[in-house]
Design a protein around this motif. Structure first.
Motif, PDB file in Angstrom:
ATOM      1  N   ASP A   1      29.148  12.035  10.482  1.00  0.00           N
ATOM      2  CA  ASP A   1      28.802  12.657  11.759  1.00  0.00           C
ATOM      3  C   ASP A   1      29.281  11.801  12.929  1.00  0.00           C
ATOM      4  O   ASP A   1      29.762  12.317  13.948  1.00  0.00           O
ATOM      5  CB  ASP A   1      27.294  12.890  11.863  1.00  0.00           C
ATOM      6  N   PHE A   2      29.146  10.488  12.814  1.00  0.00           N
ATOM      7  CA  PHE A   2      29.687   9.593  13.844  1.00  0.00           C
ATOM      8  C   PHE A   2      31.185   9.816  14.011  1.00  0.00           C
ATOM      9  O   PHE A   2      31.703   9.912  15.125  1.00  0.00           O
ATOM     10  CB  PHE A   2      29.445   8.136  13.458  1.00  0.00           C
ATOM     11  N   ALA A   3      31.891   9.887  12.887  1.00  0.00           N
ATOM     12  CA  ALA A   3      33.348  10.058  12.939  1.00  0.00           C
ATOM     13  C   ALA A   3      33.706  11.400  13.552  1.00  0.00           C
ATOM     14  O   ALA A   3      34.683  11.511  14.310  1.00  0.00           O
ATOM     15  CB  ALA A   3      33.940   9.932  11.537  1.00  0.00           C
ATOM     16  N   TYR A   4      32.932  12.431  13.234  1.00  0.00           N
ATOM     17  CA  TYR A   4      33.196  13.755  13.811  1.00  0.00           C
ATOM     18  C   TYR A   4      33.007  13.732  15.329  1.00  0.00           C
ATOM     19  O   TYR A   4      33.852  14.246  16.081  1.00  0.00           O
ATOM     20  CB  TYR A   4      32.280  14.807  13.197  1.00  0.00           C
ATOM     21  N   VAL A   5      31.914  13.148  15.792  1.00  0.00           N
ATOM     22  CA  VAL A   5      31.673  13.071  17.237  1.00  0.00           C
ATOM     23  C   VAL A   5      32.807  12.316  17.918  1.00  0.00           C
ATOM     24  O   VAL A   5      33.289  12.719  18.988  1.00  0.00           O
ATOM     25  CB  VAL A   5      30.315  12.400  17.526  1.00  0.00           C
ATOM     26  N   LEU A   6      33.254  11.236  17.297  1.00  0.00           N
ATOM     27  CA  LEU A   6      34.384  10.494  17.856  1.00  0.00           C
ATOM     28  C   LEU A   6      35.621  11.385  17.936  1.00  0.00           C
ATOM     29  O   LEU A   6      36.347  11.371  18.939  1.00  0.00           O
ATOM     30  CB  LEU A   6      34.670   9.268  16.995  1.00  0.00           C
ATOM     31  N   ALA A   7      35.858  12.177  16.895  1.00  0.00           N
ATOM     32  CA  ALA A   7      37.019  13.083  16.892  1.00  0.00           C
ATOM     33  C   ALA A   7      36.941  14.098  18.020  1.00  0.00           C
ATOM     34  O   ALA A   7      37.957  14.435  18.638  1.00  0.00           O
ATOM     35  CB  ALA A   7      37.133  13.785  15.544  1.00  0.00           C
TER      36      ALA A   7
ATOM     37  N   ARG B   1      39.919   2.258  18.251  1.00  0.00           N
ATOM     38  CA  ARG B   1      39.287   0.968  18.536  1.00  0.00           C
ATOM     39  C   ARG B   1      37.839   1.154  18.963  1.00  0.00           C
ATOM     40  O   ARG B   1      36.960   0.364  18.582  1.00  0.00           O
ATOM     41  CB  ARG B   1      40.083   0.233  19.621  1.00  0.00           C
ATOM     42  N   PHE B   2      37.561   2.189  19.745  1.00  0.00           N
ATOM     43  CA  PHE B   2      36.191   2.511  20.139  1.00  0.00           C
ATOM     44  C   PHE B   2      35.346   2.697  18.880  1.00  0.00           C
ATOM     45  O   PHE B   2      34.242   2.151  18.767  1.00  0.00           O
ATOM     46  CB  PHE B   2      36.202   3.805  20.976  1.00  0.00           C
ATOM     47  N   GLY B   3      35.853   3.471  17.924  1.00  0.00           N
ATOM     48  CA  GLY B   3      35.124   3.695  16.686  1.00  0.00           C
ATOM     49  C   GLY B   3      34.934   2.433  15.867  1.00  0.00           C
ATOM     50  O   GLY B   3      33.869   2.208  15.280  1.00  0.00           O
ATOM     51  N   GLU B   4      35.962   1.598  15.842  1.00  0.00           N
ATOM     52  CA  GLU B   4      35.846   0.331  15.114  1.00  0.00           C
ATOM     53  C   GLU B   4      34.757  -0.542  15.707  1.00  0.00           C
ATOM     54  O   GLU B   4      34.000  -1.198  14.981  1.00  0.00           O
ATOM     55  CB  GLU B   4      37.185  -0.400  15.138  1.00  0.00           C
ATOM     56  N   LEU B   5      34.658  -0.557  17.033  1.00  0.00           N
ATOM     57  CA  LEU B   5      33.617  -1.348  17.687  1.00  0.00           C
ATOM     58  C   LEU B   5      32.229  -0.762  17.469  1.00  0.00           C
ATOM     59  O   LEU B   5      31.226  -1.450  17.677  1.00  0.00           O
ATOM     60  CB  LEU B   5      33.916  -1.473  19.183  1.00  0.00           C
TER      61      LEU B   5
ATOM     62  N   ASP C   1      37.751   3.280   8.174  1.00  0.00           N
ATOM     63  CA  ASP C   1      38.726   4.252   7.673  1.00  0.00           C
ATOM     64  C   ASP C   1      38.964   5.410   8.654  1.00  0.00           C
ATOM     65  O   ASP C   1      39.043   6.578   8.246  1.00  0.00           O
ATOM     66  CB  ASP C   1      38.290   4.805   6.306  1.00  0.00           C
ATOM     67  N   LEU C   2      39.076   5.089   9.917  1.00  0.00           N
ATOM     68  CA  LEU C   2      39.319   6.114  10.934  1.00  0.00           C
ATOM     69  C   LEU C   2      40.794   6.507  10.961  1.00  0.00           C
ATOM     70  O   LEU C   2      41.658   5.720  10.578  1.00  0.00           O
ATOM     71  CB  LEU C   2      38.892   5.599  12.303  1.00  0.00           C
ATOM     72  N   PRO C   3      41.102   7.703  11.453  1.00  0.00           N
ATOM     73  CA  PRO C   3      42.510   8.089  11.606  1.00  0.00           C
ATOM     74  C   PRO C   3      43.232   7.168  12.577  1.00  0.00           C
ATOM     75  O   PRO C   3      42.619   6.536  13.443  1.00  0.00           O
ATOM     76  CB  PRO C   3      42.414   9.517  12.169  1.00  0.00           C
ATOM     77  N   THR C   4      44.530   7.123  12.439  1.00  0.00           N
ATOM     78  CA  THR C   4      45.352   6.324  13.346  1.00  0.00           C
ATOM     79  C   THR C   4      46.330   7.198  14.130  1.00  0.00           C
ATOM     80  O   THR C   4      47.162   6.677  14.876  1.00  0.00           O
ATOM     81  CB  THR C   4      46.136   5.258  12.570  1.00  0.00           C
ATOM     82  N   THR C   5      46.227   8.526  13.947  1.00  0.00           N
ATOM     83  CA  THR C   5      47.066   9.468  14.688  1.00  0.00           C
ATOM     84  C   THR C   5      46.202  10.587  15.242  1.00  0.00           C
ATOM     85  O   THR C   5      45.114  10.868  14.724  1.00  0.00           O
ATOM     86  CB  THR C   5      48.151  10.092  13.790  1.00  0.00           C
ATOM     87  N   TYR C   6      46.713  11.242  16.289  1.00  0.00           N
ATOM     88  CA  TYR C   6      45.974  12.383  16.828  1.00  0.00           C
ATOM     89  C   TYR C   6      45.827  13.474  15.775  1.00  0.00           C
ATOM     90  O   TYR C   6      44.750  14.076  15.638  1.00  0.00           O
ATOM     91  CB  TYR C   6      46.671  12.956  18.072  1.00  0.00           C
ATOM     92  N   ASP C   7      46.886  13.758  15.035  1.00  0.00           N
ATOM     93  CA  ASP C   7      46.808  14.783  13.998  1.00  0.00           C
ATOM     94  C   ASP C   7      45.734  14.449  12.970  1.00  0.00           C
ATOM     95  O   ASP C   7      45.085  15.348  12.423  1.00  0.00           O
ATOM     96  CB  ASP C   7      48.166  14.947  13.303  1.00  0.00           C
ATOM     97  N   GLY C   8      45.536  13.164  12.722  1.00  0.00           N
ATOM     98  CA  GLY C   8      44.481  12.764  11.803  1.00  0.00           C
ATOM     99  C   GLY C   8      43.100  13.104  12.338  1.00  0.00           C
ATOM    100  O   GLY C   8      42.232  13.581  11.600  1.00  0.00           O
ATOM    101  N   TYR C   9      42.882  12.875  13.630  1.00  0.00           N
ATOM    102  CA  TYR C   9      41.596  13.237  14.235  1.00  0.00           C
ATOM    103  C   TYR C   9      41.405  14.753  14.268  1.00  0.00           C
ATOM    104  O   TYR C   9      40.302  15.262  14.050  1.00  0.00           O
ATOM    105  CB  TYR C   9      41.479  12.654  15.646  1.00  0.00           C
ATOM    106  N   LEU C  10      42.480  15.480  14.551  1.00  0.00           N
ATOM    107  CA  LEU C  10      42.391  16.933  14.553  1.00  0.00           C
ATOM    108  C   LEU C  10      42.017  17.446  13.167  1.00  0.00           C
ATOM    109  O   LEU C  10      41.146  18.323  13.032  1.00  0.00           O
ATOM    110  CB  LEU C  10      43.725  17.531  15.008  1.00  0.00           C
ATOM    111  N   ALA C  11      42.644  16.904  12.128  1.00  0.00           N
ATOM    112  CA  ALA C  11      42.329  17.318  10.764  1.00  0.00           C
ATOM    113  C   ALA C  11      40.884  16.976  10.412  1.00  0.00           C
ATOM    114  O   ALA C  11      40.185  17.758   9.752  1.00  0.00           O
ATOM    115  CB  ALA C  11      43.296  16.651   9.782  1.00  0.00           C
TER     116      ALA C  11
END
Length: 303
Positions: free
Chosen positions: A119-125, A157-161, A166-176
């Protein structure tokens, strides 16, 4: 820039030329500053606002946000604090002492709740996909690949902090990530509707008075159907949807003829008309506990 670059106000593409001369891996903070605070400040705010409402479509997130009653009881402060923590994390750079202090405080606030990592990762996306989608639909020019790369770098980087892995490193990754999470979890709950209605009330409070009567309809009109259905909001007449979206696209076209912004956009919080300190930010019920830790106001240290 293509044909559009032939018809525009003098200097309109100066920031874009500057952005293209920078390295997104090294200069991501400067690129984000130019994009969000000079090129697309209003669009970035609107896209982020719609992005926040996507969170309500995930039942686990909606249940928690509804239970805290922050939106219902302290809505404008919650709205201001969310934006200001984001500002604190980015104004001096994502790895500045100021940013680390803001993220440390955000982590302390989140530490009071049991929130799943996905859920954290989704909100970040949502915080990256929301503004990008808005600018793609209504911006005065397309985003440049350098901008997408820089925004992604800051988001990761925001998410890492925040301690996410294991966060995406591309915009397409966040979109997916966003599309997959919504495919698996998006559904309507009464909590989602309560949060959505509370958010529109907040928007009315901070909007200029002439815009308030139509603000709820306009907000719903710019939502995609899966989001509207998940929030349980009424379908708007087609003519309203066409008028709102058409008006936003027209605004984007006209902005090509506007002179470039010369001063950076800064959020003016209703809650803190005379300025704020980091220790002001957060739920009222937590402030005393949050501020027991020394050094909060100085903004030093990492999360």
């Amino acid at each position: 820039m293509g044909l559009l670059s032939l018809v525009h106000a003098p200097g309109r593409y100066d920031n874009l030329r500057r952005i293209r001369s920078l390295d997104p891996e090294v200069d991501h903070d400067e690129i984000l500053r130019l994009t969000a605070r000079f090129e697309f400040p209003w669009d970035y705010v609107q896209g982020t606002g719609i992005a926040f409402m996507r969170d309500y479509g995930v039942p686990s997130i909606a249940e928690l946000l509804d239970r805290t009653r922050e939106f219902a009881d302290h809505g404008v402060k919650r709205y201001d604090d969310t934006i200001l923590i984001g500002d604190e994390a980015t104004l001096d750079g994502i790895d500045s002492p100021r940013s680390h202090a803001a993220l440390r405080r955000l982590n302390r606030i989140h530490g009071h709740y049991d929130i799943a990592a996905e859920d954290f990762a989704y909100v970040l996306a949502t915080t990256i996909v929301g503004p990008v989608r808005w600018i793609e639909a209504y911006g005065w020019r397309p985003l440049d690949p350098h901008e997408l790369a820089a925004i992604t770098r800051v988001t990761t980087r925001f998410g890492e902090l925040m301690g996410l892995k294991d966060l995406p490193t591309t915009y397409d990754g966040y979109l997916a990530l966003l599309v997959d999470h919504e495919r698996r979890h998006f559904s309507h709950t009464p909590a989602a509707t309560r949060l959505a209605e509370a958010s529109t009330r907040i928007a009315k409070e901070v909007a200029p008075p002439p815009l308030r009567p139509l603000l709820r309809r306009v907000t719903i009109a710019v939502m995609d159907e899966p989001l509207r259905e998940a929030l349980g909001l009424p379908r708007q007449p087609r003519w309203i949807v066409r008028a709102v979206r058409g008006g936003l696209r027209l605004r984007g076209r006209l902005l090509r003829f506007a002179p470039p912004r010369r001063t950076a956009y800064v959020h003016r919080p209703t809650t803190y008309p005379h300025g704020h300190r980091l220790e002001d930010l957060g739920p009222l019920s937590m402030l005393e506990e949050l501020n027991r830790v020394s050094g909060v106001a100085k903004g030093y240290g990492a999360p």
